[in-house]
Design an enzyme around this catalytic site. Structure first.
Site, PDB file in Angstrom:
ATOM      1  CB  CYS A  68      24.611  50.932  42.425  1.00 53.35           C
ATOM      2  SG  CYS A  68      24.094  49.495  43.164  1.00 53.35           S
TER       3      CYS A  68
ATOM      4  CD  GLU B  73      38.983  39.303  35.229  1.00 54.76           C
ATOM      5  OE1 GLU B  73      38.103  40.041  36.415  1.00 54.76           O
ATOM      6  OE2 GLU B  73      40.276  39.640  35.408  1.00 54.76           O
TER       7      GLU B  73
ATOM      8  CE  LYS C  87      42.596  40.425  34.541  1.00 55.92           C
ATOM      9  NZ  LYS C  87      43.156  40.833  35.869  1.00 55.92           N
TER      10      LYS C  87
ATOM     11  CG  HIS D 222      51.888  16.308  44.807  1.00 57.95           C
ATOM     12  ND1 HIS D 222      52.660  15.326  45.488  1.00 57.95           N
ATOM     13  CD2 HIS D 222      53.021  17.301  44.705  1.00 57.95           C
ATOM     14  CE1 HIS D 222      53.907  15.546  45.597  1.00 57.95           C
ATOM     15  NE2 HIS D 222      53.985  16.756  45.219  1.00 57.95           N
TER      16      HIS D 222
ATOM     17  CE  LYS E  64      38.483  48.608  37.406  1.00 58.42           C
ATOM     18  NZ  LYS E  64      39.420  47.643  37.044  1.00 58.42           N
TER      19      LYS E  64
ATOM     20  CD1 TRP F 126      27.319  43.765  39.317  1.00 56.69           C
ATOM     21  CD2 TRP F 126      27.362  43.703  41.392  1.00 56.69           C
ATOM     22  NE1 TRP F 126      27.781  42.890  39.689  1.00 56.69           N
ATOM     23  CE2 TRP F 126      27.999  42.520  40.751  1.00 56.69           C
ATOM     24  CE3 TRP F 126      27.494  43.861  42.925  1.00 56.69           C
ATOM     25  CZ2 TRP F 126      28.401  41.531  41.428  1.00 56.69           C
ATOM     26  CZ3 TRP F 126      27.705  42.759  43.571  1.00 56.69           C
ATOM     27  CH2 TRP F 126      28.299  41.500  43.020  1.00 56.69           C
TER      28      TRP F 126
ATOM     29  CD  GLU G  37      46.213  39.256  37.470  1.00 56.87           C
ATOM     30  OE1 GLU G  37      45.450  38.645  38.372  1.00 56.87           O
ATOM     31  OE2 GLU G  37      45.604  40.193  36.936  1.00 56.87           O
TER      32      GLU G  37
ATOM     33  CG  ASN H 192      27.199  52.339  45.805  1.00 58.06           C
ATOM     34  OD1 ASN H 192      27.255  51.157  45.654  1.00 58.06           O
ATOM     35  ND2 ASN H 192      28.489  53.135  45.976  1.00 58.06           N
ATOM     36  N   GLY H 193      25.278  50.696  48.228  1.00 57.16           N
ATOM     37  CA  GLY H 193      25.674  50.305  49.261  1.00 57.16           C
ATOM     38  C   GLY H 193      24.554  49.041  49.753  1.00 57.16           C
TER      39      GLY H 193
ATOM     40  NE  ARG I  60      30.178  53.027  41.968  1.00 53.80           N
ATOM     41  CZ  ARG I  60      31.191  53.083  42.837  1.00 53.80           C
ATOM     42  NH1 ARG I  60      32.670  53.241  42.717  1.00 53.80           N
ATOM     43  NH2 ARG I  60      30.813  52.580  44.158  1.00 53.80           N
TER      44      ARG I  60
HETATM   45  C1  F6R Z   1      40.097  41.150  38.411  1.00 54.56           C
HETATM   46  C2  F6R Z   1      39.935  42.242  39.348  1.00 54.56           C
HETATM   47  C3  F6R Z   1      39.355  41.965  40.511  1.00 54.56           C
HETATM   48  C4  F6R Z   1      39.951  43.105  41.532  1.00 54.56           C
HETATM   49  C5  F6R Z   1      39.136  42.840  43.134  1.00 54.56           C
HETATM   50  C6  F6R Z   1      39.730  43.509  44.006  1.00 54.56           C
HETATM   51  O1  F6R Z   1      40.683  41.706  36.762  1.00 54.56           O
HETATM   52  O2  F6R Z   1      39.796  43.394  38.818  1.00 54.56           O
HETATM   53  O3  F6R Z   1      39.679  40.553  40.826  1.00 54.56           O
HETATM   54  O4  F6R Z   1      41.260  42.831  41.532  1.00 54.56           O
HETATM   55  O5  F6R Z   1      37.682  42.916  42.980  1.00 54.56           O
HETATM   56  O6  F6R Z   1      39.455  45.096  43.567  1.00 54.56           O
HETATM   57  P1  F6R Z   1      40.160  46.181  44.259  1.00 54.56           P
HETATM   58  O7  F6R Z   1      41.521  46.137  44.019  1.00 54.56           O
HETATM   59  O8  F6R Z   1      39.496  47.251  43.843  1.00 54.56           O
HETATM   60  O9  F6R Z   1      39.984  45.953  45.771  1.00 54.56           O
END
Ligand code: F6R
Length: 608
Positions: free
Chosen positions: A2, A488, A485, A504, A603, A74, A481, A100-101, A27
């Protein structure tokens, strides 16, 4: 996970708190709330949903007062709902808390407090905190908060108010981020710097178990023994605009366009022709590098995908065995670690709980840890032995783009540094790679010019529900990757496979019209990749390919091809990912999705 904020000064708190929260929505954004103290009376306004809902509520019924705390949530414990939103308050309404936590022992604390006559209304872990503070309160809020935190296990950054001391805001952090913004006759707390940057550039970066007390006389910091401590003020030099959209429709597209600069900034001062690789923020010695028996790269999500490239390049250039691990799996498989093991953690936020646990385990077992992170003062940067900052600037969109490319650059820099120290490459070979790297910002600009072609391609494919991404070698890492993208932000189901693995099993899923996006940027693997393309085409797939300029013959084997500027194979991921980011972005727009805040995501994932 959060975001929290707090304010005490001469201005109305509520609008300042909401403004701060708007910078922290990355967050978490499933509910929001504020608590304002005015003339000894506490008023809490909170509700489920985005911050805009809270703003509406506050507009209908403004809350007056110049001291307050705020929260954007969150959900972890308890679904998003009005009652589970923060701030949480004890039944008497005398203590209010934003958090937060996660309080890991909240069930036993809750039972204990119930046995003492306390009552609970929410399903959250947080609600134990105002009740604990109330239990320990004997006329001094700081003392009560210290005592409460002694009982709390887990991670927390909290802001606390009490009606008993209407001129005091107390906050503390433990394994969750917290900064203190220092203004003129006003002060702030926040989970992150952008939340205070419109108000002040001077901040304290709190360490674990440091307590802050904000009163009308200013800010004082204390340790858990209640001894006052001094701390250096950190002056923020980056631009507030860097955390705003700057004319783009979304943060994600803005951040995609910032990649050439981010790549350049991450290389600056570290890579220069004719100079050794300069890593003054990494203090590992030549001797230690020579003695390394293994490197673990550990990360999550996009950062993990950067690590897959890292494994490839470090092994190829520096000839050191590298294992790449998903952070949430690492800790539970009893990895073999000793003092000759090096761990590299990659984390944009530097706060990801899974990554932090892996880092702590490696340190506990004696390994040296290098953190590759984008956030100055983050937990990873503080707990690792060495830090390599990726200078991407604040990344706000939940889907990572510019942080990812800078993580790739960090992997190349580390690989080159180890090759230089171990002498596994000649200085000519190193110079050659550096020369190519220095051209990457220009090449990234060039790919961005093709965004309309990508947009058209998106329109053609947006009705499909499933897609495949295929690649070999480094292209496989890029495919992973690209696939992440897409899923998500556009919610299209997609899978990435090593192209040679398809036969396979997964090839059974290919049928007439299945969309397959193939990456064919690796010279050495090009012919093999074309064979794999033919395998899926023969089964009815519609194939789209990305290859290096000049490989136009690929058009004979695919439905459509796009090209990236010529680049050394080893460095191709930095450029090849950009069209895939654009593809996901336009797909999400086409489907009307919330690009910057995709559903169910946040995030920074600070829970395991
Ligand atoms: C996807 C994305 C997540 C982060 C993951 C790790 O676009 O952003 O998969 O890469 O949650 O986050 P960090 O890099 O902050 O440890």
């Amino acid at each position: 996970m959060c975001g929290i904020v707090g304010y005490f000064g001469k201005r109305e708190a509520s609008s300042l708190l909401v403004e701060g929260l708007s910078k922290l929505e990355y967050r978490g954004y499933d509910s929001a709330g504020v608590a304002i103290l005015n003339e000894g009376k506490l008023e809490v306004v909170k509700c489920k949903g985005r911050l805009a809902n809270l703003e509406d509520k506050l507009q209908q019924k403004p809350v007056i007062g110049n001291m307050g705390i705020g929260h954007t949530r969150w959900a972890t414990h308890g679904a998003p709902s009005d009652v589970n939103s923060h701030p949480h308050t004890n039944k008497k309404g005398t203590v209010s808390v934003v958090h937060n936590g996660i309080i890991e022992n909240y069930i036993s604390l809750r039972e204990w407090l119930i046995s003492k006559g306390y009552e609970f209304v929410s399903e959250t872990d947080t609600e134990v905190i105002p009740n604990l503070v109330d239990y320990y309160y004997e006329g001094d809020l700081l003392k009560a908060v210290i005592k409460a935190t002694e009982k709390m296990e887990g991670s927390y950054a909290i802001g606390v108010l009490t009606t008993h001391e209407p001129d005091k805001l107390v906050a503390v952090r433990h394994e969750s981020p917290l900064v203190v913004g220092l203004g003129e006759e006003e002060n702030f707390i926040a989970s992150d710097i952008p939340a205070v940057l419109n108000q002040t550039r001077n901040v304290y970066l709190l360490e674990d178990k440091e307590f802050v007390v904000i009163t009308k006389d200013g800010v004082k910091l204390y340790n858990r023994l209640e001894e006052e401590i001094n701390k250096e003020v950190f002056h923020v030099t980056w631009d507030a605009d860097a955390a705003e959209k700057g004319g783009y429709e979304h943060f994600m597209i803005k951040e995609i366009h910032e990649q050439p600069k981010a790549i350049k900034d991450t290389m600056a001062s570290r890579i220069a022709l004719g100079q050794p690789i300069n890593l003054d923020d990494i203090h590992i010695t030549k001797e230690q590098i020579k003695n390394l028996n293994k490197i673990y790269i550990v990360a999550c999500g996009t950062a993990y995908h950067a690590g897959v490239v890292g494994k490839y390049v470090i092994e190829k250039l520096a000839r050191i065995p590298v294992e790449i691990d998903i952070a949430s799996e690492f800790k539970y498989r009893d990895p073999i670690i000793d003092e000759n093991t090096l761990m590299i953690v990659i984390s944009q936020s530097g706060e990801t709980a899974d990554t932090m646990s892996a880092l702590r385990l490696a340190k506990y077992k004696g390994a040296r840890v290098i953190a590759v992170t984008n956030v100055v003062g983050s937990s990873a940067s503080r707990e690792a032995d060495d830090v390599l900052y990726t200078w991407a600037g604040p990344e706000i969109a939940v889907a990572s783009t510019k942080a990812y490319v800078t993580q790739l650059i960090a992997m190349y820099i580390i690989a080159l540094f180890f090759s230089q120290e171990k002498e596994t490459l000649t200085s000519e070979e190193i110079e050659n790679i550096k020369e190519e790297m220095l051209r990457l910002p220009e090449k990234a600009e060039e790919v961005l010019k093709y965004k309309e072609t990508i947009q058209k391609f998106t329109t053609k494919t947006s009705k499909h529900k499933d897609m495949f991404f295929l690649g070999r070698g480094l292209d496989y890492a890029v495919a992973m990757e690209g696939s992440l993208k897409l899923k998500e932000i556009s919610y299209i189901h997609s899978e990435a496979y090593a192209a040679g693995e398809l036969k396979h099993g997964p090839i059974a899923l290919i049928e007439e019209g299945t969309i397959v996006i193939t990456m064919a940027t690796q010279e050495e693997l090009y012919d093999k990749m074309v064979s794999n393309i033919k395998e899926v085409s023969a089964r009815g797939a519609k194939v789209y390919a990305f290859a290096q300029e000049g490989h136009t013959e690929i058009e004979k084997s695919v439905n459509s091809a796009s090209y990236i500027p010529r680049v050394m194979d080893l460095l191709a991921p930095v450029i090849a990912i950009i069209p895939l980011q654009l593809f996901s972005y336009y797909m999400a727009i086409e489907k009307g999705c919330d690009v910057d805040k995709p559903r169910n995501l946040a995030k920074s994932v600070t829970v395991e």
